[in-house]
Write an enzyme that holds these catalytic residues in place. Structure first.
Site, short mmCIF file in Angstrom:
data_model
loop_
_atom_site.label_atom_id
_atom_site.label_comp_id
_atom_site.label_asym_id
_atom_site.label_seq_id
_atom_site.Cartn_x
_atom_site.Cartn_y
_atom_site.Cartn_z
N HIS A 69 0.84 -1.21 0.00
CA HIS A 69 0.00 0.00 0.00
C HIS A 69 0.87 1.25 0.00
CE1 HIS A 69 -4.04 -1.90 1.34
NE2 HIS A 69 -3.26 -2.81 0.80
N TYR A 342 4.90 -5.84 9.45
CA TYR A 342 4.87 -4.38 9.50
C TYR A 342 6.13 -3.84 10.17
CZ TYR A 342 -0.16 -4.66 8.40
OH TYR A 342 -1.37 -4.90 7.81
#
Length: 356
Positions: A69, A342
């Site tokens: 993203h 992440y």
């Protein structure tokens, strides 16, 4: 707000992207939001860095940007709780009143320079820090389900949809073989092909996808999912006009958001869906029935958008396991793995400098 001019290397022509949208694009790029690592794959254990490598192979390298993203913008606002959430969770954020919020809207594409006119999911990530210092981070997606249900299938999906360096496209035989073996992914593709695409970040809905547990003050725990439902009127993009939209403005979604915010704040209702007996909490490919009980617990208000290079969302992860007392992870195995990936992505981009 128009992002900087991309580097000289031009993006792949849109028609090629469109042809692959329901295979390499949607099932591949949405998967990037939920990359996993853990000991499920044997004999070797994958680390967050290993999965970050897979994402880089799938998307290409874009130093300074997130590994998934990549195209996004920071936003600032607040959450107004109506108090109804207190019956479900003791989290301080549900007490009547206001909690400051910052977050990030993004497009689920593999490049920060990709055009906005693509049938890709959108995402909304948020950080809500209550007056008692407790923090709740969300990483939501505009699609309410996921294309695969376990780590092995995710890895296989990434391998099947990674573009060939010569053709720039996934190998059809690999994609076909994967889809033949995974009816849940075929169902996801059919869902993506049939659903209307919101014309704006502001009029789209965003969903937790994974299940969580809300724990009330009396200790009662309920399995939940949640959604942000927009107050803005819904209009759909015309898929047949993606080429024209991109020619007119490659960043029209981000520019539209900035224009709407100049006119005033944008709002979403935070609606919690309660699981019933028999509802799966460990499989994100399965939606719960529409008849499940829902509770509107407050309104998210977004007031400002900032470039990611200078905004508050740049140097953090929207780790779904950053949870306050009163909210806990479910038995969905994807949650812990998302957290690890992440973190690996943040370590890498922190050493690469700010994105251009």
């Amino acid at each position: 707000m128009t992002p900087p001019t991309p580097p000289p290397q031009p993006p792949r022509p849109f028609r090629t992207i469109a042809r692959l949208a329901l295979i390499a694009f949607t099932v591949g790029t949405i998967g990037l939001a939920f990359a996993w690592t853990a000991g499920w794959l044997s004999p070797a254990r994958l680390s967050g860095a290993d999965v970050a490598d897979v994402l880089e192979q799938h998307n290409g390298e874009h130093p300074g940007f997130r590994r998934a993203h990549e195209k996004g913008t920071c936003v600032i606002g607040h959450f107004d709780s109506n108090g109804r959430g207190q019956a479900l969770s003791k989290a301080a954020v549900f007490a009547p009143g206001r909690t400051p919020v910052f977050g990030r809207f993004a497009l689920a594409v593999g490049s920060p320079y990709a055009p906005d006119g693509v049938p890709a999911p959108r995402s909304l990530a948020l950080d809500l820090t209550a007056a008692d210092g407790s923090t709740w981070r969300m990483a939501m997606n505009s699609v309410p389900l996921f294309p695969v249900g376990n780590v092995r299938d995710f890895v296989a999906l990434q391998r099947a949809t990674t573009p060939d360096p010569v053709t720039g496209k996934p190998a059809r035989q690999k994609v076909a073989a994967f889809l033949a073996a995974h009816p849940e992914t075929r169902a996801f593709n059919a869902f993506m092909a049939s659903r209307p695409i919101p014309s704006s970040f502001a009029n789209g809905s965003y969903h937790s996808i994974n299940a969580f547990r809300f724990i009330a003050a009396d200790g009662v725990a309920r399995v939940v999912r949640w959604s942000m439902l927009p107050k803005a009127a819904f209009t759909a993009l015309d898929r047949s006009r993606f080429d024209a939209l991109n020619e007119r403005d490659r960043d029209f979604l981000f520019n539209d958001l900035a224009a709407r915010l100049r006119q005033g704040p944008q709002r979403w209702h935070l609606v919690v869906t309660l699981a019933a007996a028999g509802d799966r909490s460990d499989n994100a490919t399965i939606q719960w029935p529409e008849t499940r009980e829902r509770v509107d617990v407050g309104v998210l208000v977004i007031e400002q958008a900032l470039p990611e290079s200078a905004g508050p969302c740049r140097d953090i992860t929207f780790d779904p396991l950053v949870l306050p007392s009163g909210i806990a992870a479910s038995d969905d195995p994807l949650l812990a793995a998302r957290s690890a990936v992440y973190a690996a992505s943040l370590r890498r981009r922190s050493g690469e400098g700010a994105p251009r």
